[in-house]
Each structure stands twice: as C-alpha cells, then as structure tokens.
Design a protein around this motif. Sequence first.
Motif, PDB file in Angstrom:
ATOM      1  N   MET A 157       0.844  -1.204   0.000  1.00 40.80           N
ATOM      2  CA  MET A 157       0.000   0.000   0.000  1.00 40.80           C
ATOM      3  C   MET A 157       0.873   1.246   0.000  1.00 40.80           C
ATOM      4  O   MET A 157       0.617   2.202  -0.754  1.00 40.80           O
ATOM      5  N   ALA A 158       1.901   1.248   0.843  1.00 44.18           N
ATOM      6  CA  ALA A 158       2.789   2.408   0.918  1.00 44.18           C
ATOM      7  C   ALA A 158       3.503   2.631  -0.412  1.00 44.18           C
ATOM      8  O   ALA A 158       3.676   3.772  -0.858  1.00 44.18           O
ATOM      9  N   GLN A 159       3.897   1.546  -1.073  1.00 39.13           N
ATOM     10  CA  GLN A 159       4.576   1.671  -2.368  1.00 39.13           C
ATOM     11  C   GLN A 159       3.641   2.300  -3.403  1.00 39.13           C
ATOM     12  O   GLN A 159       4.062   3.156  -4.195  1.00 39.13           O
ATOM     13  N   CYS A 160       2.372   1.886  -3.403  1.00 39.60           N
ATOM     14  CA  CYS A 160       1.405   2.470  -4.340  1.00 39.60           C
ATOM     15  C   CYS A 160       1.257   3.962  -4.094  1.00 39.60           C
ATOM     16  O   CYS A 160       1.189   4.757  -5.046  1.00 39.60           O
ATOM     17  N   CYS A 161       1.198   4.355  -2.812  1.00 35.67           N
ATOM     18  CA  CYS A 161       1.103   5.780  -2.483  1.00 35.67           C
ATOM     19  C   CYS A 161       2.315   6.532  -3.002  1.00 35.67           C
ATOM     20  O   CYS A 161       2.188   7.610  -3.602  1.00 35.67           O
ATOM     21  N   GLU A 162       3.499   5.969  -2.790  1.00 38.63           N
ATOM     22  CA  GLU A 162       4.738   6.628  -3.214  1.00 38.63           C
ATOM     23  C   GLU A 162       4.784   6.775  -4.728  1.00 38.63           C
ATOM     24  O   GLU A 162       5.154   7.837  -5.250  1.00 38.63           O
ATOM     25  N   ARG A 163       4.407   5.710  -5.443  1.00 36.87           N
ATOM     26  CA  ARG A 163       4.469   5.757  -6.905  1.00 36.87           C
ATOM     27  C   ARG A 163       3.427   6.721  -7.468  1.00 36.87           C
ATOM     28  O   ARG A 163       3.686   7.403  -8.471  1.00 36.87           O
TER      29      ARG A 163
ATOM     30  N   GLU B 219      -2.257   9.682 -16.214  1.00 36.54           N
ATOM     31  CA  GLU B 219      -2.400   8.266 -16.541  1.00 36.54           C
ATOM     32  C   GLU B 219      -1.674   7.408 -15.524  1.00 36.54           C
ATOM     33  O   GLU B 219      -2.204   6.424 -15.019  1.00 36.54           O
ATOM     34  N   ASP B 220      -0.414   7.787 -15.228  1.00 41.46           N
ATOM     35  CA  ASP B 220       0.366   7.028 -14.250  1.00 41.46           C
ATOM     36  C   ASP B 220      -0.251   7.134 -12.858  1.00 41.46           C
ATOM     37  O   ASP B 220      -0.304   6.155 -12.112  1.00 41.46           O
ATOM     38  N   PHE B 221      -0.715   8.335 -12.505  1.00 43.05           N
ATOM     39  CA  PHE B 221      -1.343   8.515 -11.199  1.00 43.05           C
ATOM     40  C   PHE B 221      -2.581   7.631 -11.085  1.00 43.05           C
ATOM     41  O   PHE B 221      -2.788   6.959 -10.071  1.00 43.05           O
ATOM     42  N   GLU B 222      -3.415   7.604 -12.127  1.00 45.47           N
ATOM     43  CA  GLU B 222      -4.640   6.811 -12.101  1.00 45.47           C
ATOM     44  C   GLU B 222      -4.309   5.327 -11.980  1.00 45.47           C
ATOM     45  O   GLU B 222      -5.011   4.582 -11.287  1.00 45.47           O
ATOM     46  N   HIS B 223      -3.229   4.882 -12.637  1.00 43.45           N
ATOM     47  CA  HIS B 223      -2.819   3.480 -12.538  1.00 43.45           C
ATOM     48  C   HIS B 223      -2.504   3.117 -11.090  1.00 43.45           C
ATOM     49  O   HIS B 223      -3.004   2.110 -10.566  1.00 43.45           O
ATOM     50  N   TRP B 224      -1.684   3.935 -10.423  1.00 41.90           N
ATOM     51  CA  TRP B 224      -1.274   3.612  -9.054  1.00 41.90           C
ATOM     52  C   TRP B 224      -2.399   3.852  -8.060  1.00 41.90           C
ATOM     53  O   TRP B 224      -2.502   3.162  -7.039  1.00 41.90           O
ATOM     54  N   ASP B 225      -3.269   4.808  -8.359  1.00 43.66           N
ATOM     55  CA  ASP B 225      -4.466   5.040  -7.546  1.00 43.66           C
ATOM     56  C   ASP B 225      -5.336   3.778  -7.571  1.00 43.66           C
ATOM     57  O   ASP B 225      -5.734   3.249  -6.524  1.00 43.66           O
ATOM     58  N   GLY B 226      -5.636   3.289  -8.774  1.00 43.63           N
ATOM     59  CA  GLY B 226      -6.454   2.084  -8.894  1.00 43.63           C
ATOM     60  C   GLY B 226      -5.797   0.883  -8.255  1.00 43.63           C
ATOM     61  O   GLY B 226      -6.462   0.061  -7.604  1.00 43.63           O
TER      62      GLY B 226
ATOM     63  N   LEU C 238      -3.731   0.849  -5.765  1.00 48.51           N
ATOM     64  CA  LEU C 238      -3.804   0.957  -4.306  1.00 48.51           C
ATOM     65  C   LEU C 238      -5.105   0.350  -3.792  1.00 48.51           C
ATOM     66  O   LEU C 238      -5.101  -0.439  -2.844  1.00 48.51           O
ATOM     67  N   HIS C 239      -6.223   0.708  -4.413  1.00 46.11           N
ATOM     68  CA  HIS C 239      -7.504   0.179  -3.954  1.00 46.11           C
ATOM     69  C   HIS C 239      -7.583  -1.334  -4.170  1.00 46.11           C
ATOM     70  O   HIS C 239      -8.171  -2.056  -3.358  1.00 46.11           O
ATOM     71  N   GLU C 240      -6.940  -1.820  -5.242  1.00 48.39           N
ATOM     72  CA  GLU C 240      -6.906  -3.265  -5.481  1.00 48.39           C
ATOM     73  C   GLU C 240      -6.052  -3.967  -4.431  1.00 48.39           C
ATOM     74  O   GLU C 240      -6.415  -5.032  -3.923  1.00 48.39           O
ATOM     75  N   VAL C 241      -4.917  -3.363  -4.092  1.00 49.71           N
ATOM     76  CA  VAL C 241      -4.031  -3.945  -3.076  1.00 49.71           C
ATOM     77  C   VAL C 241      -4.726  -3.973  -1.711  1.00 49.71           C
ATOM     78  O   VAL C 241      -4.595  -4.940  -0.952  1.00 49.71           O
ATOM     79  N   ILE C 242      -5.468  -2.913  -1.405  1.00 46.29           N
ATOM     80  CA  ILE C 242      -6.227  -2.902  -0.150  1.00 46.29           C
ATOM     81  C   ILE C 242      -7.229  -4.050  -0.138  1.00 46.29           C
ATOM     82  O   ILE C 242      -7.379  -4.760   0.863  1.00 46.29           O
ATOM     83  N   ALA C 243      -7.917  -4.258  -1.268  1.00 45.22           N
ATOM     84  CA  ALA C 243      -8.883  -5.358  -1.349  1.00 45.22           C
ATOM     85  C   ALA C 243      -8.193  -6.707  -1.191  1.00 45.22           C
ATOM     86  O   ALA C 243      -8.700  -7.603  -0.501  1.00 45.22           O
ATOM     87  N   GLU C 244      -7.019  -6.861  -1.800  1.00 44.73           N
ATOM     88  CA  GLU C 244      -6.285  -8.122  -1.684  1.00 44.73           C
ATOM     89  C   GLU C 244      -5.860  -8.383  -0.248  1.00 44.73           C
ATOM     90  O   GLU C 244      -5.709  -9.542   0.167  1.00 44.73           O
ATOM     91  N   ALA C 245      -5.675  -7.305   0.533  1.00 43.63           N
ATOM     92  CA  ALA C 245      -5.273  -7.446   1.936  1.00 43.63           C
ATOM     93  C   ALA C 245      -6.385  -8.036   2.791  1.00 43.63           C
ATOM     94  O   ALA C 245      -6.145  -8.415   3.934  1.00 43.63           O
TER      95      ALA C 245
ATOM     96  N   ARG D 280      -2.988   8.438   1.977  1.00 42.33           N
ATOM     97  CA  ARG D 280      -2.052   8.267   3.093  1.00 42.33           C
ATOM     98  C   ARG D 280      -2.800   8.111   4.416  1.00 42.33           C
ATOM     99  O   ARG D 280      -2.442   7.282   5.263  1.00 42.33           O
ATOM    100  N   GLN D 281      -3.838   8.900   4.611  1.00 46.43           N
ATOM    101  CA  GLN D 281      -4.615   8.827   5.852  1.00 46.43           C
ATOM    102  C   GLN D 281      -5.318   7.475   5.963  1.00 46.43           C
ATOM    103  O   GLN D 281      -5.365   6.887   7.055  1.00 46.43           O
ATOM    104  N   LEU D 282      -5.842   6.975   4.846  1.00 43.58           N
ATOM    105  CA  LEU D 282      -6.517   5.682   4.857  1.00 43.58           C
ATOM    106  C   LEU D 282      -5.538   4.560   5.183  1.00 43.58           C
ATOM    107  O   LEU D 282      -5.820   3.696   6.026  1.00 43.58           O
ATOM    108  N   VAL D 283      -4.388   4.557   4.518  1.00 46.16           N
ATOM    109  CA  VAL D 283      -3.393   3.511   4.755  1.00 46.16           C
ATOM    110  C   VAL D 283      -2.920   3.544   6.209  1.00 46.16           C
ATOM    111  O   VAL D 283      -2.745   2.490   6.847  1.00 46.16           O
ATOM    112  N   ALA D 284      -2.730   4.737   6.757  1.00 44.98           N
ATOM    113  CA  ALA D 284      -2.301   4.860   8.152  1.00 44.98           C
ATOM    114  C   ALA D 284      -3.350   4.273   9.092  1.00 44.98           C
ATOM    115  O   ALA D 284      -3.014   3.557  10.052  1.00 44.98           O
TER     116      ALA D 284
END
Length: 223
Positions: free
Chosen positions: A118-124, A132-139, A141-148, A191-195
């Motif tokens: 999750m932190a890596q997605c935020c950083e990227r 385009e790149d921001f939207e990729h890592w934004d999406g 992040l939400h997928e990684v949260i779901a996988e968690a 960042r607030q959500l991941v924290a």
Amino acid sequence: MDPSALLRETLLEKLKSGIWRAGHRIPTERALCTEYGLGRSAVRRVLGQLKEAGLITQTVGSGTYVSERIAALLPALESSAVAAAVSPSELMEVRMALEPAIVEMVIRNATPADFARMAQCCERAEAAHTLEDFEHWDGLLHEVIAEAAHNSFVGQVFKLMNQARAQGEWGMLKRRSVTPERRAAYQQEHRQLVAALRERDLERALECTRGHLQHVQRNLLGR
C-alpha cells in the motif's frame, strides 16, 4: 475512446477473435506508440496489464508474444467485456457499497507485506508525472487494499472494478475532473486511509474510506 483504452480494446479483440493465436509475435512498443499516438509508458502499462493476466509473454531481445495458454484464458476476456459496459456512475455506486464493507476484513487479515505494498502504491502515485500514471497507481492501491482482505472472491471483484476504471469513459471524466489541487487531496486521503488501516483503527478507516469515495464521486460526477 481515449488512445490507451483503444489500444487495450484492439489488442483484446485480436486475441478474442483468434486473429492473434498462441505464439503470434505482436507489434513492437515503438510501432504501437506510433499507431496509437501514445507514449512508451502508456503502451507498456497496457501490455503490462495483458501480461499480468497471462495473455501475453515478453522476452528481452526477442519481443512480445501471445501466450501459449491463450485458449484456456479466453473466458477471462469476457470479464473485460463486462467491465467495458459499466458506466462511471454504476462503478461509483459499487465502490461506495463495497470498499467500506471490506475494511473490517482488511484490518483483521492484512499483513506487514500488505501495508508495504500500500505504501509503495502511495509513493508511486505521488511520484507520477502524468495523470495516466497517477490513475494506474491510484487504482492499484484500492486493489491492493482489497487483496489485503485475503479473500479470493473480494480480490477478483476488485480486479474487475479496476478493469472498468481502465475504460475510456472513466478516463475522460477523470482527466476533466482532476486538478493539481484535487490530486494532492486524493494523495493525502490515501495516506490517511493507509495509516488508519495499518493502525487497525476501524472507525477511522471507515471514515477515511467513505470520505475519500464521496470526494471522488463529487468531483467526478458532480454529486
């Protein structure tokens, strides 16, 4: 349809129709960039999505080829067609219902490795030079949260949601709605959500999730 979505849909159609069969060598990144008017990073992202799905393979110094397993994977392409039919409004309705619903599972089941992803997605996302790149890592992040949540069904649902986010209509709305100020706000909310998840604070994580989704919905759809 935006160029990235057009490229993805064209490649998928050639795979589904059998125009490109197992072992077929597909055009180079350079050729795809020229044909679709895309930058190298956008083409690589589309090819990366197909590779992650197992539909293509890439060999350094040789090229990109249709996977030998393409026949077995064709049913998965139908989910792409389903995703393409989902409107941004429908997608937001689903996100508003599902993302808060899995927070408790994430807090209960997430591992340190999940939080690191999750932190890596935020950083990227924060380092992204294009929307385009921001939207990729934004999406992602939400997928990684779901996988968690460590529930395979939940993970598959969120992969389908991310496919819907990759469609042209969502991309057009996102480009119109995201200003530098809004992007900065989204990054702070992530960042607030991941924290909150890392601290396993259920009440705060739910508040962050709902607040972020309401913010996105307001900016994207005007409500």
